[in-house]
Design a protein around this motif. Sequence first.
Motif, PDB file in Angstrom:
ATOM      1  N   VAL A 108       0.826  -1.211   0.000  1.00 59.35           N
ATOM      2  CA  VAL A 108       0.000   0.000   0.000  1.00 59.35           C
ATOM      3  C   VAL A 108       0.861   1.262   0.000  1.00 59.35           C
ATOM      4  O   VAL A 108       0.484   2.267  -0.618  1.00 59.35           O
ATOM      5  N   GLN A 109       2.016   1.225   0.642  1.00 63.91           N
ATOM      6  CA  GLN A 109       2.862   2.415   0.671  1.00 63.91           C
ATOM      7  C   GLN A 109       3.417   2.741  -0.710  1.00 63.91           C
ATOM      8  O   GLN A 109       3.654   3.910  -1.034  1.00 63.91           O
ATOM      9  N   ARG A 110       3.594   1.726  -1.556  1.00 63.87           N
ATOM     10  CA  ARG A 110       4.074   1.974  -2.917  1.00 63.87           C
ATOM     11  C   ARG A 110       3.060   2.768  -3.732  1.00 63.87           C
ATOM     12  O   ARG A 110       3.422   3.484  -4.665  1.00 63.87           O
ATOM     13  N   ASP A 111       1.810   2.653  -3.347  1.00 60.78           N
ATOM     14  CA  ASP A 111       0.739   3.328  -4.084  1.00 60.78           C
ATOM     15  C   ASP A 111       0.656   4.816  -3.772  1.00 60.78           C
ATOM     16  O   ASP A 111       0.112   5.583  -4.558  1.00 60.78           O
ATOM     17  N   LEU A 112       1.202   5.236  -2.636  1.00 66.28           N
ATOM     18  CA  LEU A 112       0.976   6.592  -2.144  1.00 66.28           C
ATOM     19  C   LEU A 112       1.947   7.584  -2.778  1.00 66.28           C
ATOM     20  O   LEU A 112       3.152   7.328  -2.865  1.00 66.28           O
ATOM     21  N   VAL A 113       1.403   8.738  -3.219  1.00 67.27           N
ATOM     22  CA  VAL A 113       2.225   9.788  -3.818  1.00 67.27           C
ATOM     23  C   VAL A 113       1.827  11.135  -3.221  1.00 67.27           C
ATOM     24  O   VAL A 113       0.828  11.264  -2.524  1.00 67.27           O
ATOM     25  N   GLY A 114       2.632  12.159  -3.523  1.00 72.20           N
ATOM     26  CA  GLY A 114       2.349  13.493  -3.018  1.00 72.20           C
ATOM     27  C   GLY A 114       3.067  13.767  -1.716  1.00 72.20           C
ATOM     28  O   GLY A 114       3.925  12.994  -1.272  1.00 72.20           O
ATOM     29  N   GLU A 115       2.714  14.881  -1.113  1.00 73.56           N
ATOM     30  CA  GLU A 115       3.346  15.303   0.134  1.00 73.56           C
ATOM     31  C   GLU A 115       2.291  15.552   1.206  1.00 73.56           C
ATOM     32  O   GLU A 115       1.178  15.974   0.900  1.00 73.56           O
ATOM     33  N   PRO A 116       2.649  15.291   2.474  1.00 71.25           N
ATOM     34  CA  PRO A 116       1.713  15.620   3.564  1.00 71.25           C
ATOM     35  C   PRO A 116       1.397  17.119   3.538  1.00 71.25           C
ATOM     36  O   PRO A 116       2.265  17.922   3.186  1.00 71.25           O
ATOM     37  N   PRO A 117       0.191  17.515   3.871  1.00 77.57           N
ATOM     38  CA  PRO A 117      -0.918  16.686   4.367  1.00 77.57           C
ATOM     39  C   PRO A 117      -1.900  16.270   3.278  1.00 77.57           C
ATOM     40  O   PRO A 117      -3.050  15.942   3.588  1.00 77.57           O
ATOM     41  N   GLU A 118      -1.458  16.268   2.022  1.00 78.78           N
ATOM     42  CA  GLU A 118      -2.367  15.920   0.928  1.00 78.78           C
ATOM     43  C   GLU A 118      -1.745  14.844   0.052  1.00 78.78           C
ATOM     44  O   GLU A 118      -1.443  15.055  -1.117  1.00 78.78           O
ATOM     45  N   MET A 119      -1.562  13.671   0.631  1.00 76.82           N
ATOM     46  CA  MET A 119      -1.072  12.530  -0.128  1.00 76.82           C
ATOM     47  C   MET A 119      -2.274  11.796  -0.725  1.00 76.82           C
ATOM     48  O   MET A 119      -3.403  11.929  -0.252  1.00 76.82           O
ATOM     49  N   ARG A 120      -2.006  11.025  -1.767  1.00 79.88           N
ATOM     50  CA  ARG A 120      -3.112  10.366  -2.469  1.00 79.88           C
ATOM     51  C   ARG A 120      -2.619   9.100  -3.156  1.00 79.88           C
ATOM     52  O   ARG A 120      -1.415   8.863  -3.280  1.00 79.88           O
ATOM     53  N   SER A 121      -3.576   8.313  -3.615  1.00 79.68           N
ATOM     54  CA  SER A 121      -3.244   7.130  -4.401  1.00 79.68           C
ATOM     55  C   SER A 121      -2.680   7.534  -5.756  1.00 79.68           C
ATOM     56  O   SER A 121      -3.112   8.532  -6.356  1.00 79.68           O
ATOM     57  N   SER A 122      -1.746   6.752  -6.242  1.00 79.64           N
ATOM     58  CA  SER A 122      -1.153   7.007  -7.553  1.00 79.64           C
ATOM     59  C   SER A 122      -2.062   6.586  -8.707  1.00 79.64           C
ATOM     60  O   SER A 122      -1.838   6.985  -9.854  1.00 79.64           O
ATOM     61  N   CYS A 123      -3.061   5.761  -8.447  1.00 80.54           N
ATOM     62  CA  CYS A 123      -3.876   5.186  -9.526  1.00 80.54           C
ATOM     63  C   CYS A 123      -4.623   6.269 -10.304  1.00 80.54           C
ATOM     64  O   CYS A 123      -5.235   7.162  -9.719  1.00 80.54           O
ATOM     65  N   VAL A 124      -4.594   6.138 -11.604  1.00 86.68           N
ATOM     66  CA  VAL A 124      -5.307   7.062 -12.488  1.00 86.68           C
ATOM     67  C   VAL A 124      -6.739   6.554 -12.653  1.00 86.68           C
ATOM     68  O   VAL A 124      -6.957   5.451 -13.198  1.00 86.68           O
ATOM     69  N   ALA A 125      -7.695   7.326 -12.196  1.00 88.72           N
ATOM     70  CA  ALA A 125      -9.087   6.875 -12.198  1.00 88.72           C
ATOM     71  C   ALA A 125      -9.567   6.533 -13.605  1.00 88.72           C
ATOM     72  O   ALA A 125     -10.324   5.570 -13.797  1.00 88.72           O
ATOM     73  N   GLU A 126      -9.128   7.301 -14.597  1.00 91.36           N
ATOM     74  CA  GLU A 126      -9.539   7.033 -15.978  1.00 91.36           C
ATOM     75  C   GLU A 126      -9.076   5.647 -16.417  1.00 91.36           C
ATOM     76  O   GLU A 126      -9.809   4.921 -17.112  1.00 91.36           O
ATOM     77  N   ALA A 127      -7.866   5.260 -16.027  1.00 86.34           N
ATOM     78  CA  ALA A 127      -7.342   3.939 -16.378  1.00 86.34           C
ATOM     79  C   ALA A 127      -8.150   2.844 -15.694  1.00 86.34           C
ATOM     80  O   ALA A 127      -8.473   1.812 -16.300  1.00 86.34           O
ATOM     81  N   VAL A 128      -8.468   3.052 -14.423  1.00 87.65           N
ATOM     82  CA  VAL A 128      -9.240   2.062 -13.674  1.00 87.65           C
ATOM     83  C   VAL A 128     -10.622   1.878 -14.299  1.00 87.65           C
ATOM     84  O   VAL A 128     -11.103   0.744 -14.458  1.00 87.65           O
TER      85      VAL A 128
END
Length: 289
Positions: free
Chosen positions: A179-199
């Motif tokens: 799960v940590q591999r999925d996380l991107v960005g910087e605190p306090p606004e980190m988010r999932s790396s997954c592109v919703a359009e791709a999903v």
Amino acid sequence: MTGTEFSVAVAGGALTVTRWGAADALPVLALHGITANGHSFARVAAELPDGLALLAPDLRGRARSAHLPGPYGLGAHVADLVAVLDAAGVDRTVVVGHSMGAFVACLAAVCHPDRVAGVVLVDGGFGLPAPPGTDIEAVIGPAMARLSMTFADRDDYRAFWQRHPAFAGRWNTWADDYVQRDLVGEPPEMRSSCVAEAVRADGAQVLEDPETLGAIRALPCPAWLMWTDRGLMDERPGLYTPERLAALDGSGVHLVALPEDNHYTPLFSSTAATVAAQVHAAVQQTVQA
């Protein structure tokens, strides 16, 4: 066991792949689920015998391949995995896929029978009838909802997943790395790396594309479907039941029940050893026969 990352040139840029195993070991290819990443297979890789290696790409639109552009869809994943095999110098091997990755594995075997010797499908690959208009968001629940969420820091994201019914009481370092591999960005606004359009593009095909849904019945190679008793939210029944799987009678697909697991856990629990043993057996039966 620490994996080694490398990049593979694909349409639109570079796909990130993690390899576990010795340089002279025979590689098998692992394809993750719809909002996952290649590190979902780290424990399976650790359970493989010394003579096998595992190649696990972060699929287009996820984790360290999130930057890759569309068009998305399972056909794009198939093209990307062929590029991975070419870059690794692998003529033909076994492909193991989890969830959506299992559908990609089936499609790859049908489209490239010279490259795929066998497939091991983990709780995926066999489509089930869905009511018209069913959206992937309704199917995968919290896994999709998190794509529009932000998290204060890594601990906050960890806590989100620890509350997920599939992981509650089952958390370990393998799940945490994933799960940590999925996380991107910087605190306090980190988010999932997954592109919703791709999903959404991939999910639409898994739910309703005739070629994708028919691939498991057209496989030109040996296949094993390992199915879990519980579903994505740890509910019973899971995606598959003996009654639903009866539709595969005569297809040649070998069924392997995983009665102690839900949709996620075979890759992170001790059942990963069972998955690895099945992959090894598939290699012995197909590539090394």
